[in-house]
Design an enzyme around this catalytic site. Structure first.
Site, PDB file in Angstrom:
ATOM      1  N   HIS A 127       0.772  -1.119   0.092  1.00  0.00           N
ATOM      2  CA  HIS A 127       0.037  -0.015  -0.032  1.00  0.00           C
ATOM      3  C   HIS A 127       0.763   1.141   0.005  1.00  0.00           C
ATOM      4  CE1 HIS A 127      -3.288   2.373   0.565  1.00  0.00           C
ATOM      5  NE2 HIS A 127      -3.957   2.135   1.772  1.00  0.00           N
ATOM      6  N   HIS A 152      -2.409  -2.610  -9.994  1.00  0.00           N
ATOM      7  CA  HIS A 152      -3.541  -1.732  -9.126  1.00  0.00           C
ATOM      8  C   HIS A 152      -4.691  -2.689  -9.241  1.00  0.00           C
ATOM      9  CE1 HIS A 152      -6.248   0.970  -7.147  1.00  0.00           C
ATOM     10  NE2 HIS A 152      -4.962   1.401  -6.683  1.00  0.00           N
ATOM     11  N   ASP A 187       2.185   5.457  -6.523  1.00  0.00           N
ATOM     12  CA  ASP A 187       3.240   5.596  -5.892  1.00  0.00           C
ATOM     13  C   ASP A 187       4.687   5.493  -6.872  1.00  0.00           C
ATOM     14  OD1 ASP A 187       2.484   5.508  -3.207  1.00  0.00           O
ATOM     15  OD2 ASP A 187       1.782   3.344  -3.699  1.00  0.00           O
TER      16      ASP A 187
HETATM   17  N1  CMC Z   1       5.231  -6.297 -10.455  1.00  0.00           N
HETATM   18  C1  CMC Z   1       5.172  -7.690 -10.794  1.00  0.00           C
HETATM   19  N2  CMC Z   1       4.010  -8.286 -10.863  1.00  0.00           N
HETATM   20  C2  CMC Z   1       2.936  -7.887 -10.513  1.00  0.00           C
HETATM   21  C3  CMC Z   1       2.862  -6.635  -9.964  1.00  0.00           C
HETATM   22  C4  CMC Z   1       4.044  -5.921  -9.713  1.00  0.00           C
HETATM   23  N3  CMC Z   1       4.039  -4.717  -9.295  1.00  0.00           N
HETATM   24  N4  CMC Z   1       1.354  -6.388  -9.439  1.00  0.00           N
HETATM   25  C5  CMC Z   1       0.846  -7.502  -9.586  1.00  0.00           C
HETATM   26  N5  CMC Z   1       1.749  -8.290 -10.365  1.00  0.00           N
HETATM   27  C6  CMC Z   1       1.264  -9.731 -10.959  1.00  0.00           C
HETATM   28  C7  CMC Z   1       1.229 -10.611  -9.615  1.00  0.00           C
HETATM   29  O1  CMC Z   1       2.410 -11.199  -9.611  1.00  0.00           O
HETATM   30  C8  CMC Z   1       0.164 -11.469 -10.279  1.00  0.00           C
HETATM   31  O2  CMC Z   1       0.591 -12.353 -11.168  1.00  0.00           O
HETATM   32  P1  CMC Z   1       0.269 -13.877 -11.340  1.00  0.00           P
HETATM   33  O3  CMC Z   1      -1.165 -13.959 -11.540  1.00  0.00           O
HETATM   34  O4  CMC Z   1       1.046 -14.615 -12.434  1.00  0.00           O
HETATM   35  O5  CMC Z   1       0.494 -14.575  -9.934  1.00  0.00           O
HETATM   36  C9  CMC Z   1      -0.693 -10.650 -10.695  1.00  0.00           C
HETATM   37  O6  CMC Z   1      -0.125  -9.394 -11.573  1.00  0.00           O
HETATM   38  C10 CMC Z   1      -2.041 -10.348  -9.846  1.00  0.00           C
HETATM   39  O7  CMC Z   1      -1.466  -9.492  -8.873  1.00  0.00           O
HETATM   40  P2  CMC Z   1      -1.914  -9.449  -7.566  1.00  0.00           P
HETATM   41  O8  CMC Z   1      -0.987  -9.148  -6.432  1.00  0.00           O
HETATM   42  O9  CMC Z   1      -2.912 -10.572  -7.201  1.00  0.00           O
HETATM   43  O10 CMC Z   1      -2.855  -8.409  -7.593  1.00  0.00           O
HETATM   44  P3  CMC Z   1      -3.660  -7.599  -6.533  1.00  0.00           P
HETATM   45  O11 CMC Z   1      -4.903  -7.015  -7.259  1.00  0.00           O
HETATM   46  O12 CMC Z   1      -3.872  -8.470  -4.903  1.00  0.00           O
HETATM   47  O13 CMC Z   1      -2.481  -6.359  -5.892  1.00  0.00           O
HETATM   48  C11 CMC Z   1      -1.228  -4.669  -5.802  1.00  0.00           C
HETATM   49  C12 CMC Z   1      -2.656  -5.076  -6.537  1.00  0.00           C
HETATM   50  C13 CMC Z   1      -1.216  -3.180  -6.097  1.00  0.00           C
HETATM   51  C14 CMC Z   1      -1.073  -4.854  -4.297  1.00  0.00           C
HETATM   52  C15 CMC Z   1      -0.023  -5.326  -6.755  1.00  0.00           C
HETATM   53  O14 CMC Z   1      -0.085  -4.906  -8.098  1.00  0.00           O
HETATM   54  C16 CMC Z   1       1.236  -5.000  -6.091  1.00  0.00           C
HETATM   55  O15 CMC Z   1       1.560  -5.744  -5.028  1.00  0.00           O
HETATM   56  N6  CMC Z   1       1.916  -3.873  -6.682  1.00  0.00           N
HETATM   57  C17 CMC Z   1       3.396  -3.502  -6.114  1.00  0.00           C
HETATM   58  C18 CMC Z   1       2.898  -2.730  -4.659  1.00  0.00           C
HETATM   59  C19 CMC Z   1       2.667  -1.238  -4.971  1.00  0.00           C
HETATM   60  O16 CMC Z   1       2.889  -0.702  -5.935  1.00  0.00           O
HETATM   61  N7  CMC Z   1       1.569  -0.895  -4.287  1.00  0.00           N
HETATM   62  C20 CMC Z   1       0.859   0.403  -4.033  1.00  0.00           C
HETATM   63  C21 CMC Z   1      -0.486   0.273  -4.694  1.00  0.00           C
HETATM   64  S1  CMC Z   1      -1.409   1.584  -5.277  1.00  0.00           S
HETATM   65  C22 CMC Z   1      -1.434   2.818  -4.089  1.00  0.00           C
HETATM   66  C23 CMC Z   1      -1.498   2.456  -2.739  1.00  0.00           C
HETATM   67  O17 CMC Z   1      -2.325   1.761  -2.275  1.00  0.00           O
HETATM   68  O18 CMC Z   1      -0.406   2.546  -1.893  1.00  0.00           O
END
Ligand code: CMC
Length: 374
Positions: A222, A260, A311
């Site tokens: 987050h 996201h 971010d």
């Molecule tokens: N880098 C590489 N792969 C990713 C990323 C990333 N940043 N984000 C998602 N994926 C892949 C993930 O590995 C998964 O792949 P697979 O289906 O092959 O296992 C797929 O995309 C779905 O990811 P998820 O983690 O299940 O998606 P989610 O909706 O649960 O999570 C998220 C959303 C924002 C937590 C995630 O994209 C993430 O961890 N991003 C990096 C951390 C980040 O930038 N967080 C800030 C979020 S936005 C503002 C805020 O809230 O602060």
């Protein structure tokens, strides 16, 4: 009731809110019906906080009264002031803010009330105090007892830059940082806002809800992501961006600042932050981190089809503004305070306990044995 949960509550509508709305397919964000593209760069953070907490964009007179209230509410209480030096020496920034906001709750004159008028006053005080808590924390840990005196002619954004960097920001720097605060102010049922609402829905007080929110914002999935983005940029050599990103992806590492839960296209906040990063890169005469960010963006999109979130470019923007990297997530909290407090007000105004169910996946029909026979 569904008997299978959606992992991470994805696509579950967990609350009704009149505060913000996202169209994830179109990449649009609205605060109380106003498009973020209309607010960013044209509306100050103070006006935005008023919009969220008090229901409307203020007139000049309403804004002046709200700014006076913010000014009067800045003073840190006895418990906070007494404990700040020790907290600054022992806790990391987000841990410290969690502690300090908890102490501020005990110092608050409305601490025993969750009535609507008390909530409005507390929301203004929390919004006014958060930047000062960060600046005061930073002053203590850098061996100064007090940050520079705030300048009454500056906004919350301008004063924060002054107090943390020790330098009066240029008008443009203050404007750009103010826009950053506007862009981060609210974002529907993000994890920290949800945590705040769950806490508030037990009829607990606003400060308790904000402590829950700060603890939730801290995590790298987050708000903590902005600090991790900067660390990633610093850890990669400028000539090796593409290879470094591909290696991380091949190792199934997440690239911070991308992806996201709700946006299926570009996060509209990232559009503004990318532009700001480019502008600051040019004005500071050092475009290294902007160029690296652009290259990372291209490689991540090419490899995974992921877009940058709020971010990602926030990291280089804060860096160019001279904010220390470990204060990036606290900066997020300064802005999101306006949204969190508005959500607590909204929750208390039409409350029902938030208490979902769970799917049981453990053992059944276990036979109990006395402790010596196990
Ligand atoms: N880098 C590489 N792969 C990713 C990323 C990333 N940043 N984000 C998602 N994926 C892949 C993930 O590995 C998964 O792949 P697979 O289906 O092959 O296992 C797929 O995309 C779905 O990811 P998820 O983690 O299940 O998606 P989610 O909706 O649960 O999570 C998220 C959303 C924002 C937590 C995630 O994209 C993430 O961890 N991003 C990096 C951390 C980040 O930038 N967080 C800030 C979020 S936005 C503002 C805020 O809230 O602060």
């Amino acid at each position: 009731m569904a008997d299978k949960p959606t992992k991470g509550l994805a696509d579950v509508v967990a609350a009704s809110t009149a505060l913000s709305d996202i169209d994830g397919k179109a990449g649009r964000l609205f605060y109380r019906g106003y498009d973020i593209h209309d607010l960013a760069g044209r509306t100050t953070f103070e006006e935005t906080a008023h919009l969220l907490q008090r229901g409307k964009l203020p007139t000049r007179a309403e804004l002046a009264a709200y700014v006076d209230e913010l000014h009067d509410g800045r003073a840190l209480g006895v418990l906070v002031s007494h404990n700040l030096p020790e907290i600054a020496s022992k806790q990391k920034p987000m841990e410290a803010l969690r502690s300090l906001v908890s102490l501020a709750g005990a110092d608050d004159p409305d601490k025993d009330s969750i009535a609507p008028d008390a909530n409005l006053r507390k929301a203004a005080r929390l919004t006014a105090q958060q930047p000062l808590l960060v600046a005061q924390y930073h002053a203590f840990r850098t061996g100064k007892d007090v940050p520079p005196e705030p300048d009454p002619s500056l906004s919350i954004a301008g004063n924060f830059l002054l107090q943390v960097t020790g330098r009066v920001p240029s008008q443009r720097e203050a404007e750009l940082f103010d826009t950053c605060l506007v862009l981060h102010a609210d974002h529907t049922m993000n994890a920290s806002t949800f945590a705040a609402r769950v806490c508030a829905a037990t009829l607990s007080d606003m400060h308790s809800a904000i402590v829950a929110a700060i603890g939730t914002l801290k995590g790298p999935l987050h708000g903590g992501a902005n600090e991790q983005v900067m660390k990633t940029l610093e850890s990669i050599s400028p000539g090796n961006v593409a290879q470094a990103v591909r290696e991380k992806l091949d190792a199934h590492e997440k690239i911070m600042g991308f992806g996201h839960r709700v946006y299926k296209t570009e996060d509209p906040r990232a559009t503004h932050l990318r532009r700001m990063s480019a502008e600051l890169a040019e004005s500071t005469g050092d475009d290294t981190y902007y160029r690296m960010s652009k290259e990372m963006e291209e490689v991540v999109f090419e490899s995974k089809g992921l877009y940058p979130n709020v971010d990602f470019y926030a990291a280089s923007v804060y860096h160019y503004l001279g904010i220390p990297t470990d204060l990036f997530t606290p900066v997020f909290s300064i802005s999101r305070m306006s949204g969190w407090t508005a959500h607590v007000i909204e929750q208390h105004a039409d409350n029902r306990l938030i208490r979902p169910d769970s799917e049981y996946i453990g053992e059944r029909d276990q036979k109990w044995k006395p402790i010596d026979e196990r």
